[in-house]
Design a protein around this motif. Structure first.
Motif, PDB file in Angstrom:
ATOM      1  N   LEU A  88       0.840  -1.193   0.000  1.00 47.33           N
ATOM      2  CA  LEU A  88       0.000   0.000   0.000  1.00 47.33           C
ATOM      3  C   LEU A  88       0.877   1.245   0.000  1.00 47.33           C
ATOM      4  CD1 LEU A  88      -2.876   1.279   0.364  1.00 47.33           C
ATOM      5  CD2 LEU A  88      -2.353   1.312   2.813  1.00 47.33           C
ATOM      6  N   TRP A  89       0.598   2.151  -0.917  1.00 44.02           N
ATOM      7  CA  TRP A  89       1.294   3.437  -0.973  1.00 44.02           C
ATOM      8  C   TRP A  89       0.251   4.532  -0.720  1.00 44.02           C
ATOM      9  CZ3 TRP A  89       6.589   4.306  -2.370  1.00 44.02           C
ATOM     10  CH2 TRP A  89       7.302   3.133  -2.597  1.00 44.02           C
ATOM     11  N   ARG A  90       0.396   5.172   0.446  1.00 38.50           N
ATOM     12  CA  ARG A  90      -0.589   6.168   0.861  1.00 38.50           C
ATOM     13  C   ARG A  90      -0.227   7.540   0.287  1.00 38.50           C
ATOM     14  NH1 ARG A  90      -4.471   5.744   4.125  1.00 38.50           N
ATOM     15  NH2 ARG A  90      -3.614   3.833   5.068  1.00 38.50           N
ATOM     16  N   GLU A  91      -1.241   8.218  -0.239  1.00 35.70           N
ATOM     17  CA  GLU A  91      -1.049   9.571  -0.774  1.00 35.70           C
ATOM     18  C   GLU A  91      -1.023  10.550   0.399  1.00 35.70           C
ATOM     19  OE1 GLU A  91      -3.030  11.292  -4.636  1.00 35.70           O
ATOM     20  OE2 GLU A  91      -4.245  11.890  -2.904  1.00 35.70           O
ATOM     21  N   ILE A  92       0.178  10.965   0.798  1.00 36.70           N
ATOM     22  CA  ILE A  92       0.302  11.816   1.990  1.00 36.70           C
ATOM     23  C   ILE A  92       0.336  13.296   1.633  1.00 36.70           C
ATOM     24  CG2 ILE A  92       1.408  10.041   3.384  1.00 36.70           C
ATOM     25  CD1 ILE A  92       4.100  11.409   2.787  1.00 36.70           C
ATOM     26  N   LEU A  93       0.483  13.630   0.342  1.00 30.42           N
ATOM     27  CA  LEU A  93       0.394  15.032  -0.063  1.00 30.42           C
ATOM     28  C   LEU A  93      -0.004  15.098  -1.528  1.00 30.42           C
ATOM     29  CD1 LEU A  93       2.200  18.087   1.022  1.00 30.42           C
ATOM     30  CD2 LEU A  93       2.365  17.651  -1.429  1.00 30.42           C
ATOM     31  N   ASN A  94      -0.942  15.995  -1.796  1.00 35.60           N
ATOM     32  CA  ASN A  94      -1.452  16.204  -3.158  1.00 35.60           C
ATOM     33  C   ASN A  94      -1.630  17.711  -3.322  1.00 35.60           C
ATOM     34  OD1 ASN A  94      -3.013  16.564  -5.449  1.00 35.60           O
ATOM     35  ND2 ASN A  94      -4.450  14.900  -4.995  1.00 35.60           N
TER      36      ASN A  94
END
Length: 663
Positions: A607-613
């Motif tokens: 799992l790769w969590r989107e921590i900044l967009n």
């Protein structure tokens, strides 16, 4: 001054000469007063004049101390607050009033008189900060590598011009004082997550438009904002709030003002007599004679003075490139080669090494930063290895290339993709600070926001958000000039406040929120903040997609900085999860279209969590993203056996943290 004092001064090794020359409050033979001393070896006579003697040169002549060139006199009954100058008669009989080169406080122009004061009496309250700084300091030993590890920590710097950072809206023409600025600046730096503030030069200078870079009082905090004690309080307050203070230091040149250093005793004393060596072509100023012992001692002691008397945490040395080269900004025939026929200024190089060695010896833990815009080798190499001994160098090449890219309209960016990747070829040749400084928003260059290659403000803001996210993700410590953090629209002006009212608008406040969150991530994620100086901390994932204007790279924490994710140390799955948690993937997309189903290979399944967009609605974007996280798919891409299938919003940079490895 004793014979030993004079010997060390003439030798250039009196490291605290500021305790002897100038005006010193003292008690002589039981009588309180002031000892005045000036270096003027070619003068025929020197007097001290001031408000205590009606500015009458005949009242208090000084005596020459042997062949030292130093003139001295004790005047009983004087105390702090006395205004004074030196009246110096040259060998031709011409007399002029000169301000004290070692003066530690000055009155405002046009008077420019020095003021007797005691800068040792302030009662500091930052013992905890200073102790922590000492404990964090280690020898710059190349053998252990400890110096590199100590420096490779989150350092995010907010560059500030005190006179224009913020003013009272009800009194826009009045400068805030050191004591007014300190609480506001500390509050803001803490809120925004900056570790340090860097103050543009506050050593005394008569011309506001020089921004402090044309110094006439090298030992005095500017009276514009208060007294020396007020400046000490300013630094003390920031330290007690957990914010370091870096000072711009200007040993490269000085102005030609007749009341100051130029032709101090009727001769070229501090400067070179030959304009091919002594005239600075760019700024119309004079260049210090670094080969003269007393001049070298004046400057070296000045660096130590700011660290000792004002607890400064770092010196950013201005215009180093102009010091290193004899032909800097000069045409053929306008400069004199060194003794070997080369263009390197050997005396200036020796001086820089000398100063960095003194700082390392007396004040370990103080940062030494060079603004050096060429490829001069070894700027941040340790002294023991033949380098200049700086800790960091501003990365001017990365700044130039990156701004060049973002200034292009998106349709043209595919032809300039190498501007985003070229910097990695030299990234680890020095220890860099990645900078967008005041130099990028002056002299008609416009603000960072308006540089962006887009027509309308919302799209420009989206580009700027992407630029900042790429900057914070790229290896290197960080520096951002004030106003850039909220996308100031206007070019910076030194004589008015920043446009803080812009923060009421989403495009501007969104950028400010992003910078705050970037600092938080940079300080909390080891993959971002503790692997800036090691090539093992960076890996390209993809930098080939010029048509789509997409780049992707990986930031990796060092083994020592990797967080624990549970499980016994010997458990294979736990080891995998720990390794996974040390990875952050950055994907940047720099065109105005949405790219669905874009595949990027990654080195770890899970799992790769989107921590900044940067397209988050919180920052003023549309909110389009990747639903908070993406699982890898067993589809090879970019040289890895698994990949992420992503949605790339327009003009957006995404951060993904690997959180769950294979079970």
């Amino acid at each position: 001054m004793s014979a030993d004092d004079l010997h060390l001064f003439n030798e250039g090794t009196a490291h605290r000469i500021y305790d002897k020359l100038g005006a010193q409050l003292c008690v002589h033979e039981g009588v309180a007063g002031v000892s005045f001393a000036a270096w003027a070896p070619n003068a025929s006579q020197v007097w001290v004049v001031g408000d205590f003697n009606g500015w009458d040169g005949a009242a208090h002549p000084l005596r020459m101390l042997g062949s030292s060139g130093v003139w001295e006199r004790f005047v009983p009954g004087l105390g702090a607050g006395v205004l004074y100058k030196f009246q110096i008669c040259d060998r031709s009989g011409h007399s002029q009033l000169k301000t004290d080169p070692y003066g530690q406080s000055f009155e405002a122009a046009p008077g420019n008189a020095a003021i007797v004061c005691d800068t040792r009496s302030y009662q500091w309250g930052d013992a905890e900060w200073m102790q922590a700084r000492r404990e964090g300091a280690v020898s710059r030993s190349s053998e252990s590598g400890a110096a590199r590890e100590t420096l490779d920590r989150p350092i995010s710097i907010y560059e500030v011009h005190l006179g224009s950072w913020r003013r009272d809206p009800s009194e826009p023409d009045r400068l805030l004082s050191y004591r007014e600025l300190a609480p506001q600046l500390a509050d803001y730096a803490v809120e925004m997550g900056f570790t340090h503030v860097e103050i543009m030069p506050i050593a005394e200078h008569p011309f506001d438009g020089s921004w402090g870079y044309q110094v006439t009082g090298f030992y005095a905090p500017s009276q514009r904002y208060g007294t020396p004690e007020d400046f000490a309080w300013f630094v003390d307050h920031l330290h007690q709030r957990g914010v370091g203070v870096i000072l711009d230091w200007v040993p490269a040149h000085f102005p030609r003002d007749a009341f100051a250093l130029a032709q101090f005793d009727g001769t070229a004393l501090y400067e070179h007599a030959d304009p091919r060596q002594g005239a600075h072509m760019d700024w119309g100023t004079l260049i210090f004679n670094y080969g003269r012992n007393e001049v070298r001692g004046f400057l070296a002691a000045n660096a130590l003075f700011w660290l000792e008397r004002y607890h400064i945490d770092g010196l950013r040395v201005d215009a180093v490139a102009s010091m290193l080269y004899l032909d800097y900004s000069r045409a053929s025939g306008e400069w004199i080669p060194n003794q070997y026929g080369g263009r390197e200024n050997l005396e200036a190089i020796a001086f820089l090494k000398h100063v960095n060695g003194l700082i390392e010896h007396y004040h370990p833990g103080v940062l030494r930063i060079a603004e050096e815009s060429t490829s001069f080798p070894g700027v941040t190499r340790p002294l023991a290895e033949g380098g200049l001994g700086f800790d960091f160098k501003w990365n001017m090449g990365w700044m130039h290339d990156t701004l060049h890219y973002f200034a292009k309209e998106p349709v043209h960016r595919k032809w300039h993709h190498n501007d985003l990747s070229f910097g990695m070829l030299y990234q680890y040749s020095e220890q860099f600070i990645t900078v967008f400084s005041h130099d990028e928003v002056v002299h008609g260059k416009g603000s960072l926001l308006l540089k962006m290659g887009a027509e309308h403000i919302p799209e420009k803001a989206a580009n700027l958000r992407a630029l900042y996210a790429h900057m914070w993700a790229w290896p290197g410590k960080k520096l951002l000039f004030m106003g850039g953090e909220f996308a100031q629209s206007a070019e910076w002006s030194h004589n008015r406040s920043l446009d803080w009212h812009l923060c009421q608008y989403a495009d501007h406040e969104g950028v400010r929120r992003l910078v705050r969150d970037l600092n938080q991530l940079y300080r909390s994620e080891p993959a971002l903040g503790t692997s800036d100086l090691s090539p093992e901390g960076f890996q390209w994932l993809a930098c080939y997609d010029t048509d789509a204007s997409v780049i992707a790279y990986l930031r990796k924490a060092s083994a020592a900085a990797r967080p624990s994710v549970g499980g016994a140390g010997g458990d294979a799955s736990a080891q995998s999860r720990r390794s996974c948690a040390a990875l952050i993937a950055i994907v940047g997309h720099f065109t105005p279209v949405v790219r669905e189903h874009y595949r990027v290979g990654v080195p770890q399944a899970g799992l790769w969590r989107e921590i900044l967009n940067t397209n988050s609605a919180h920052y003023g974007g549309s909110g389009l993203g990747n639903d908070g996280a993406r699982h890898t798919e067993p589809i090879p891409a970019d040289g890895h056996p698994q990949s992420l299938l992503l949605t790339l919003p327009p003009h957006t940079v995404l951060f993904f943290r690997c959180e769950v490895g294979p079970q």
